[in-house]
Motif scaffolding. Sequence first.
Motif, PDB file in Angstrom:
ATOM      1  N   GLU A 125      -9.350  -2.254   2.211  1.00 22.31           N
ATOM      2  CA  GLU A 125      -9.929  -0.919   2.301  1.00 22.31           C
ATOM      3  C   GLU A 125      -8.974  -0.064   3.112  1.00 22.31           C
ATOM      4  O   GLU A 125      -8.828  -0.249   4.315  1.00 22.31           O
ATOM      5  N   THR A 126      -8.297   0.853   2.440  1.00 25.38           N
ATOM      6  CA  THR A 126      -7.318   1.707   3.102  1.00 25.38           C
ATOM      7  C   THR A 126      -7.073   2.961   2.275  1.00 25.38           C
ATOM      8  O   THR A 126      -7.357   2.986   1.081  1.00 25.38           O
ATOM      9  N   LYS A 127      -6.550   3.955   2.921  1.00 26.30           N
ATOM     10  CA  LYS A 127      -6.197   5.184   2.229  1.00 26.30           C
ATOM     11  C   LYS A 127      -4.703   5.230   1.907  1.00 26.30           C
ATOM     12  O   LYS A 127      -4.210   6.227   1.391  1.00 26.30           O
ATOM     13  N   GLU A 128      -3.999   4.145   2.200  1.00 25.52           N
ATOM     14  CA  GLU A 128      -2.563   4.071   1.918  1.00 25.52           C
ATOM     15  C   GLU A 128      -2.337   4.149   0.400  1.00 25.52           C
ATOM     16  O   GLU A 128      -3.117   3.616  -0.383  1.00 25.52           O
ATOM     17  N   ASP A 147       8.920  -5.623   0.069  1.00 26.88           N
ATOM     18  CA  ASP A 147       7.557  -5.822   0.573  1.00 26.88           C
ATOM     19  C   ASP A 147       6.928  -4.492   0.976  1.00 26.88           C
ATOM     20  O   ASP A 147       7.617  -3.580   1.419  1.00 26.88           O
ATOM     21  N   LEU A 148       5.624  -4.419   0.833  1.00 26.62           N
ATOM     22  CA  LEU A 148       4.865  -3.233   1.244  1.00 26.62           C
ATOM     23  C   LEU A 148       4.029  -3.606   2.457  1.00 26.62           C
ATOM     24  O   LEU A 148       3.259  -4.568   2.419  1.00 26.62           O
ATOM     25  N   SER A 149       4.197  -2.870   3.542  1.00 26.79           N
ATOM     26  CA  SER A 149       3.382  -3.115   4.732  1.00 26.79           C
ATOM     27  C   SER A 149       2.517  -1.884   4.984  1.00 26.79           C
ATOM     28  O   SER A 149       2.950  -0.759   4.773  1.00 26.79           O
ATOM     29  N   VAL A 164      -5.808  -3.199  10.768  1.00 28.87           N
ATOM     30  CA  VAL A 164      -5.213  -4.533  10.637  1.00 28.87           C
ATOM     31  C   VAL A 164      -3.968  -4.385   9.764  1.00 28.87           C
ATOM     32  O   VAL A 164      -3.997  -3.757   8.699  1.00 28.87           O
ATOM     33  N   TYR A 165      -2.864  -4.971  10.218  1.00 31.57           N
ATOM     34  CA  TYR A 165      -1.570  -4.876   9.550  1.00 31.57           C
ATOM     35  C   TYR A 165      -1.489  -5.911   8.423  1.00 31.57           C
ATOM     36  O   TYR A 165      -1.810  -7.080   8.614  1.00 31.57           O
ATOM     37  N   HIS A 166      -1.068  -5.487   7.241  1.00 31.94           N
ATOM     38  CA  HIS A 166      -0.933  -6.379   6.085  1.00 31.94           C
ATOM     39  C   HIS A 166       0.438  -6.186   5.444  1.00 31.94           C
ATOM     40  O   HIS A 166       1.011  -5.104   5.503  1.00 31.94           O
ATOM     41  N   ILE A 167       0.928  -7.238   4.806  1.00 33.15           N
ATOM     42  CA  ILE A 167       2.185  -7.181   4.053  1.00 33.15           C
ATOM     43  C   ILE A 167       1.914  -7.727   2.651  1.00 33.15           C
ATOM     44  O   ILE A 167       1.377  -8.827   2.503  1.00 33.15           O
ATOM     45  N   LEU A 168       2.281  -6.946   1.641  1.00 31.55           N
ATOM     46  CA  LEU A 168       2.178  -7.408   0.256  1.00 31.55           C
ATOM     47  C   LEU A 168       3.578  -7.763  -0.226  1.00 31.55           C
ATOM     48  O   LEU A 168       4.476  -6.931  -0.198  1.00 31.55           O
ATOM     49  N   ARG A 169       3.752  -9.000  -0.669  1.00 30.88           N
ATOM     50  CA  ARG A 169       5.038  -9.457  -1.191  1.00 30.88           C
ATOM     51  C   ARG A 169       4.951  -9.569  -2.708  1.00 30.88           C
ATOM     52  O   ARG A 169       3.910  -9.913  -3.248  1.00 30.88           O
TER      53      ARG A 169
END
Length: 159
Positions: A83-86, A135-137, A144-149
């Motif tokens: 859940e983010t507005k990114e 990668d997308l962070s 909460v920090y997330h990284i998509l690889r």
Amino acid sequence: MPEDYPDQFDDVMDFIQATIKRLKRSPDKQMAVLPRRERNRQAAAANPENSRGKGRRGQRGKNRGCVLTAIHLNVTDLGLGYETKEELIFRYCSGSCDAAETMYDKILKNLSRSRRLVSDKVGQACCRPIAFDDDLSFLDDNLVYHILRKHSAKRCGCI
């Protein structure tokens, strides 16, 4: 800036000056000024055996139906539970790989049709990513920090 890195600044300036001198001496300097189309014509005239559609042009045509497509999305729209507005630009591969069919693929199809193979499910080439974006962070709404690889295609090919 030069005062921050005085040793490196001199090295960079020496490199730039040497590169400029090398370019001025280059015998191909007239070739670099010509438009791409004219350079290609001159190269084809100089090497007639590659001017009849051989070389890279034939290879590139094999993947013509498999293309990279981009769409602007919210990270939440990816359906991964964030859940983010990114936002991001999501790139994906789509299209046909019929033109990439090799002799091996044709033989497998023929053997499958004539029921000489045990399995009638013969794989065929499909349009897939052959390289991925960086990668997308991001931070979600709970900070909460997330990284998509390997989340988005960079190049596509028939596999």
